[in-house]
Design a protein around this motif. Sequence first.
Motif, PDB file in Angstrom:
ATOM      1  N   PHE A 260     -46.315 -10.280  10.854  1.00  0.00           N
ATOM      2  CA  PHE A 260     -44.764 -10.824  10.242  1.00  0.00           C
ATOM      3  C   PHE A 260     -43.780 -11.375  11.334  1.00  0.00           C
ATOM      4  CE2 PHE A 260     -46.359  -7.487   7.870  1.00  0.00           C
ATOM      5  CZ  PHE A 260     -45.744  -7.300   6.521  1.00  0.00           C
ATOM      6  N   MET A 261     -43.159 -13.293  11.116  1.00  0.00           N
ATOM      7  CA  MET A 261     -42.261 -12.445  11.808  1.00  0.00           C
ATOM      8  C   MET A 261     -40.555 -12.878  10.687  1.00  0.00           C
ATOM      9  SD  MET A 261     -42.354 -17.084  13.525  1.00  0.00           S
ATOM     10  CE  MET A 261     -43.809 -16.677  14.049  1.00  0.00           C
ATOM     11  N   ASP A 262     -39.640 -13.377  11.145  1.00  0.00           N
ATOM     12  CA  ASP A 262     -38.277 -12.573  10.888  1.00  0.00           C
ATOM     13  C   ASP A 262     -38.505 -12.311   9.368  1.00  0.00           C
ATOM     14  OD1 ASP A 262     -37.028 -13.813  12.382  1.00  0.00           O
ATOM     15  OD2 ASP A 262     -37.811 -16.387  11.588  1.00  0.00           O
ATOM     16  N   ASP A 263     -39.506 -10.803   9.617  1.00  0.00           N
ATOM     17  CA  ASP A 263     -39.539  -9.897   8.355  1.00  0.00           C
ATOM     18  C   ASP A 263     -40.595 -10.603   6.994  1.00  0.00           C
ATOM     19  OD1 ASP A 263     -38.505  -7.501   8.606  1.00  0.00           O
ATOM     20  OD2 ASP A 263     -36.263  -8.176   8.147  1.00  0.00           O
ATOM     21  N   SER A 264     -41.480 -11.872   7.280  1.00  0.00           N
ATOM     22  CA  SER A 264     -41.882 -12.969   6.736  1.00  0.00           C
ATOM     23  C   SER A 264     -44.018 -12.942   7.202  1.00  0.00           C
ATOM     24  CB  SER A 264     -41.531 -14.582   6.424  1.00  0.00           C
ATOM     25  OG  SER A 264     -39.912 -14.436   5.743  1.00  0.00           O
TER      26      SER A 264
END
Length: 327
Positions: A260-264
């Motif tokens: 995940f990156m920045d909750d994405s």
Amino acid sequence: MKKAMFAALTAAVLLAGAVPFLSGCKADINYTLSGEGENKYYIASCTGVASALSGELVIPDYIDGIPVKEIAAEGFVNTAVTKLVIPATVEKLGNLAFAYCTGLSEIEFAGDSRITEISQGAFAFCTALKYIDIPEGVEKIGPMAFTGDDRLKSAELPQTLTEISYRAFYNCTRLESVNLPPQLQTVGDLAFYYAGLTDVTVPESVQTIGKGAFHSCTSLKTAMVEAGVTAVDCGVFGYCTALESVYLPQTLQKIEGAFFMDDSFIMGHAFHNCASLKDVYFAGSEEQWNAVQIIVGKTPDDNSSVTVNGATYDNTAVKNAVKHYGI
């Protein structure tokens, strides 16, 4: 898809400081003189209408006693060349040098080639290419070097190779055979995404297997990761739906979960959707296997699955497979 991938290739080149995209090539090949005095050399390229340059292209080694050392960035992009002969004097292939040469079916490097890198996008979308023998001396296959070569069946890699970069063989759907050499250190992110590999051995020299390196290799049945690797990163064998057996080293400490990156959500678990996985062969003991951290959900403490847009991601396939120790 083709336009999107070309945009990605061009963007990567611009980020690397390469020259702007050329619209095409004409039949006359241009040799630009560079350097001074005894260090003079020629850079090969062409300009004009791409389709006018066709058939066999033999790059000369010398012109009036001055060596041809370089192929310009995007120098022969989108030409109708069918065979390419690169002499020993050439030391550098520019980024995207032969990208979108869709009729290029044969590439011949000199036996004493001086090339040390297959640059980014150099042969991307050469959709007629079925076989490539990369010469000894090459240490790096750059990002997207052979991306989209969907007829490529076999790639002979040199013993000198240490790095296979990001998306190097991305979407090479018919690539059945590749031997990763014993000096290789890095297999980049998505390096063999959606390739046609049926088996693969990652040598013990490899320090890093990138995210999604063998993701969606739907014909892959056996994967062997030799000693040296401490973590199987997210998506490495994701959607390898035919994968039946995997061999893992005693050095293994962690099997990663989703990224995940920045909750994405970016990518699923290391072994997500590996429905055919039956056997895990671990070089260490059962006690050592039990010490390996296997992420199932989103965090180490989460034993549920990750669901994104109706798709489920987890590492239960590797947890549920039959374990064989000391192999």
